[in-house]
Design a protein around this motif. Structure first.
Motif, PDB file in Angstrom:
ATOM      1  N   HIS A   7     -35.005 -16.004  -3.672  1.00 45.72           N
ATOM      2  CA  HIS A   7     -34.519 -14.676  -4.074  1.00 45.72           C
ATOM      3  C   HIS A   7     -34.830 -14.451  -5.547  1.00 45.72           C
ATOM      4  O   HIS A   7     -35.478 -13.477  -5.913  1.00 45.72           O
ATOM      5  CB  HIS A   7     -33.017 -14.600  -3.793  1.00 45.72           C
ATOM      6  CG  HIS A   7     -32.368 -13.279  -4.081  1.00 45.72           C
ATOM      7  ND1 HIS A   7     -32.170 -12.814  -5.364  1.00 45.72           N
ATOM      8  CD2 HIS A   7     -31.852 -12.334  -3.251  1.00 45.72           C
ATOM      9  CE1 HIS A   7     -31.564 -11.624  -5.303  1.00 45.72           C
ATOM     10  NE2 HIS A   7     -31.372 -11.318  -4.035  1.00 45.72           N
ATOM     11  N   HIS A   8     -34.353 -15.335  -6.402  1.00 48.11           N
ATOM     12  CA  HIS A   8     -34.688 -15.282  -7.828  1.00 48.11           C
ATOM     13  C   HIS A   8     -34.556 -16.677  -8.428  1.00 48.11           C
ATOM     14  O   HIS A   8     -33.989 -17.588  -7.808  1.00 48.11           O
ATOM     15  CB  HIS A   8     -33.795 -14.276  -8.582  1.00 48.11           C
ATOM     16  CG  HIS A   8     -32.350 -14.642  -8.655  1.00 48.11           C
ATOM     17  ND1 HIS A   8     -31.428 -14.231  -7.713  1.00 48.11           N
ATOM     18  CD2 HIS A   8     -31.644 -15.392  -9.552  1.00 48.11           C
ATOM     19  CE1 HIS A   8     -30.230 -14.695  -8.054  1.00 48.11           C
ATOM     20  NE2 HIS A   8     -30.322 -15.410  -9.146  1.00 48.11           N
ATOM     21  N   ILE A   9     -35.113 -16.812  -9.625  1.00 47.21           N
ATOM     22  CA  ILE A   9     -34.999 -18.054 -10.388  1.00 47.21           C
ATOM     23  C   ILE A   9     -34.483 -17.662 -11.763  1.00 47.21           C
ATOM     24  O   ILE A   9     -34.984 -16.697 -12.355  1.00 47.21           O
ATOM     25  CB  ILE A   9     -36.371 -18.756 -10.513  1.00 47.21           C
ATOM     26  CG1 ILE A   9     -36.907 -19.141  -9.124  1.00 47.21           C
ATOM     27  CG2 ILE A   9     -36.273 -19.994 -11.410  1.00 47.21           C
ATOM     28  CD1 ILE A   9     -38.379 -19.541  -9.124  1.00 47.21           C
ATOM     29  N   HIS A 214     -32.098 -22.755 -15.042  1.00 49.51           N
ATOM     30  CA  HIS A 214     -30.651 -22.887 -14.849  1.00 49.51           C
ATOM     31  C   HIS A 214     -30.322 -23.033 -13.365  1.00 49.51           C
ATOM     32  O   HIS A 214     -29.526 -23.872 -12.979  1.00 49.51           O
ATOM     33  CB  HIS A 214     -29.964 -21.658 -15.438  1.00 49.51           C
ATOM     34  CG  HIS A 214     -28.478 -21.732 -15.452  1.00 49.51           C
ATOM     35  ND1 HIS A 214     -27.705 -21.263 -14.419  1.00 49.51           N
ATOM     36  CD2 HIS A 214     -27.610 -22.237 -16.374  1.00 49.51           C
ATOM     37  CE1 HIS A 214     -26.423 -21.472 -14.711  1.00 49.51           C
ATOM     38  NE2 HIS A 214     -26.345 -22.056 -15.883  1.00 49.51           N
ATOM     39  N   HIS A 215     -30.912 -22.202 -12.517  1.00 47.39           N
ATOM     40  CA  HIS A 215     -30.672 -22.321 -11.078  1.00 47.39           C
ATOM     41  C   HIS A 215     -31.755 -21.602 -10.297  1.00 47.39           C
ATOM     42  O   HIS A 215     -32.506 -20.803 -10.851  1.00 47.39           O
ATOM     43  CB  HIS A 215     -29.291 -21.768 -10.692  1.00 47.39           C
ATOM     44  CG  HIS A 215     -29.105 -20.303 -10.950  1.00 47.39           C
ATOM     45  ND1 HIS A 215     -28.545 -19.820 -12.103  1.00 47.39           N
ATOM     46  CD2 HIS A 215     -29.398 -19.218 -10.200  1.00 47.39           C
ATOM     47  CE1 HIS A 215     -28.492 -18.497 -12.049  1.00 47.39           C
ATOM     48  NE2 HIS A 215     -29.010 -18.098 -10.895  1.00 47.39           N
ATOM     49  N   VAL A 216     -31.821 -21.928  -9.009  1.00 47.96           N
ATOM     50  CA  VAL A 216     -32.753 -21.231  -8.116  1.00 47.96           C
ATOM     51  C   VAL A 216     -31.934 -20.632  -6.978  1.00 47.96           C
ATOM     52  O   VAL A 216     -31.048 -21.289  -6.410  1.00 47.96           O
ATOM     53  CB  VAL A 216     -33.883 -22.162  -7.617  1.00 47.96           C
ATOM     54  CG1 VAL A 216     -33.335 -23.420  -6.986  1.00 47.96           C
ATOM     55  CG2 VAL A 216     -34.798 -21.440  -6.623  1.00 47.96           C
ATOM     56  N   PHE A 261     -28.103 -24.557  -6.834  1.00 51.16           N
ATOM     57  CA  PHE A 261     -28.606 -23.570  -5.878  1.00 51.16           C
ATOM     58  C   PHE A 261     -27.665 -22.376  -5.855  1.00 51.16           C
ATOM     59  O   PHE A 261     -26.457 -22.504  -6.053  1.00 51.16           O
ATOM     60  CB  PHE A 261     -28.635 -24.162  -4.455  1.00 51.16           C
ATOM     61  CG  PHE A 261     -29.914 -24.883  -4.082  1.00 51.16           C
ATOM     62  CD1 PHE A 261     -30.822 -25.317  -5.037  1.00 51.16           C
ATOM     63  CD2 PHE A 261     -30.207 -25.128  -2.729  1.00 51.16           C
ATOM     64  CE1 PHE A 261     -31.989 -25.984  -4.671  1.00 51.16           C
ATOM     65  CE2 PHE A 261     -31.371 -25.793  -2.354  1.00 51.16           C
ATOM     66  CZ  PHE A 261     -32.262 -26.220  -3.315  1.00 51.16           C
ATOM     67  N   GLU A 262     -28.235 -21.231  -5.557  1.00 49.57           N
ATOM     68  CA  GLU A 262     -27.478 -20.014  -5.295  1.00 49.57           C
ATOM     69  C   GLU A 262     -28.025 -19.446  -3.990  1.00 49.57           C
ATOM     70  O   GLU A 262     -29.213 -19.591  -3.702  1.00 49.57           O
ATOM     71  CB  GLU A 262     -27.706 -19.021  -6.451  1.00 49.57           C
ATOM     72  CG  GLU A 262     -27.100 -17.634  -6.254  1.00 49.57           C
ATOM     73  CD  GLU A 262     -27.406 -16.691  -7.435  1.00 49.57           C
ATOM     74  OE1 GLU A 262     -27.935 -17.162  -8.477  1.00 49.57           O
ATOM     75  OE2 GLU A 262     -27.136 -15.493  -7.300  1.00 49.57           O
ATOM     76  N   LEU A 263     -27.169 -18.850  -3.186  1.00 49.09           N
ATOM     77  CA  LEU A 263     -27.636 -18.066  -2.040  1.00 49.09           C
ATOM     78  C   LEU A 263     -27.260 -16.624  -2.348  1.00 49.09           C
ATOM     79  O   LEU A 263     -26.072 -16.327  -2.565  1.00 49.09           O
ATOM     80  CB  LEU A 263     -26.987 -18.531  -0.738  1.00 49.09           C
ATOM     81  CG  LEU A 263     -27.160 -20.011  -0.377  1.00 49.09           C
ATOM     82  CD1 LEU A 263     -26.515 -20.313   0.979  1.00 49.09           C
ATOM     83  CD2 LEU A 263     -28.638 -20.424  -0.360  1.00 49.09           C
TER      84      LEU A 263
HETATM   85 ZN    ZN Z   1     -28.726 -16.298 -10.021  1.00 51.55          ZN
END
Ligand code: ZN
Length: 313
Positions: A7-9, A214-216, A261-263
């Motif tokens: 979705h984004h990085i 920072h996160h994906v 991780f993020e969803l």
């Molecule tokens: Zn994010």
């Protein structure tokens, strides 16, 4: 139930003005949202994307003014791969980056470089069924432009530790793609796919800072979002509750190798509060922060941005 790729990085910069210059003027991406970090509204959160600001091509930065450069180590993403349409595109980018004083390394169908703060990138000439996600830029012909994310590579001491959560909870499939190496997976849904690869960790300890990821975030249909959360919990993960980020809804957790991780959902998207034509031109605050605009603007350094895109033909 499948995740539709990346979705984004989100990464970190110590200099928002230089960051806007590199990602919009040099790399030809579009500044799709200029806002603040919702967990610390004294700093910018900048979103660079394709022309239509879709999930899959959305690279975002938190600015921590003057932050020292970090170094990717165990549990951190160390390289972001973008797709391009051809080997000619790699020649184009090698020359364009060299004109800006950015060294790159060509390896067959790949071109590696780092942004001015050391964030690692790779451009890959790949043939995939996914729609190219391209931004308009007067100096970057559409057929040579960046086409969205192909995948990310992170460092892990033990990729096997991540396998169960990735495969059982997140439905990642082991990937035999040339790019992924020994420990690689693909999250492919109905619209897009994205790769995740775990490389042997260097001895260097991880140092978060400018030029690090920072996160994906992986792309989850809104209807599946709570279901993913339950599956992560069942696999031993510890996700946050669903957080409303205004332009999308998110849950966060660390996968067992340590990568955050993020969803995130594709809806409602970046045009919920600005027209597509003028995305990124002014500082936008989610409604919950609007009452604090004066205080927030007083702290932020103005960030001039003039769209240099050619009109779409
Ligand atoms: Zn994010």
């Amino acid at each position: 139930m499948k995740l539709d790729g990346i979705h984004h990085i989100t990464a970190i910069t110590g200099d928002a003005a230089a960051n806007v210059d590199f990602y919009t003027r040099v790399l030809g991406l579009r500044l799709a949202k200029k806002t603040v970090n919702q967990d610390d509204p004294s700093v910018y959160h900048l979103f660079y994307a394709d022309e239509d600001a879709q999930p899959g091509a959305d690279l975002t930065f938190f600015e921590y003014p003057g932050a020292a450069e970090g170094q990717a180590g165990i549990g951190m993403v160390h390289r972001i791969a973008y797709r391009v349409g051809s080997e000619e595109a790699l020649d184009f980018w090698r020359a364009r980056l060299a004109d800006e004083g950015v060294a790159s390394e060509r390896d067959g169908g790949r071109l590696r470089f780092a942004d001015p703060e050391g964030l690692g990138f790779e451009l890959l000439a790949v043939d995939v069924p996914d729609a190219p996600l391209v931004a308009d830029h007067p100096e970057v012909p559409a057929e040579l432009a960046l086409q969205g994310f192909h995948g990310v590579r992170a460092y892990s001491t033990s990729p096997q530790r991540s396998q169960e959560l990735l495969e059982q909870a997140l439905a990642f499939e082991p990937s035999d793609d040339d790019w992924t190496g020994e420990s690689g997976w693909e999250a492919r849904g109905t619209s897009r796919g994205g790769l995740y690869s775990l490389d042997p960790a260097p001895h260097d300890r991880p140092i978060p800072g400018a030029g690090t990821v920072h996160h994906v975030a992986w792309n989850s249909a809104a209807a599946d979002h709570e279901g993913w959360r339950e599956r992560v919990i069942a696999a031993g993960g510890r996700p946050t509750p669903v957080i409303d980020r205004f332009w999308f809804r998110s849950i966060y957790f660390r996968e067992p190798s340590g990568v955050l991780f993020e969803l995130a959902t594709p809806d409602p998207g970046f045009t919920v509060d600005e027209s597509l034509e003028t995305l990124g031109e002014k500082l936008v605050l989610p409604p919950a922060f609007e009452s604090r605009r004066e205080e927030i603007e007083a702290v932020l350094k103005p960030l001039p941005y003039h769209r240099s895109a050619a009109p779409r033909s």
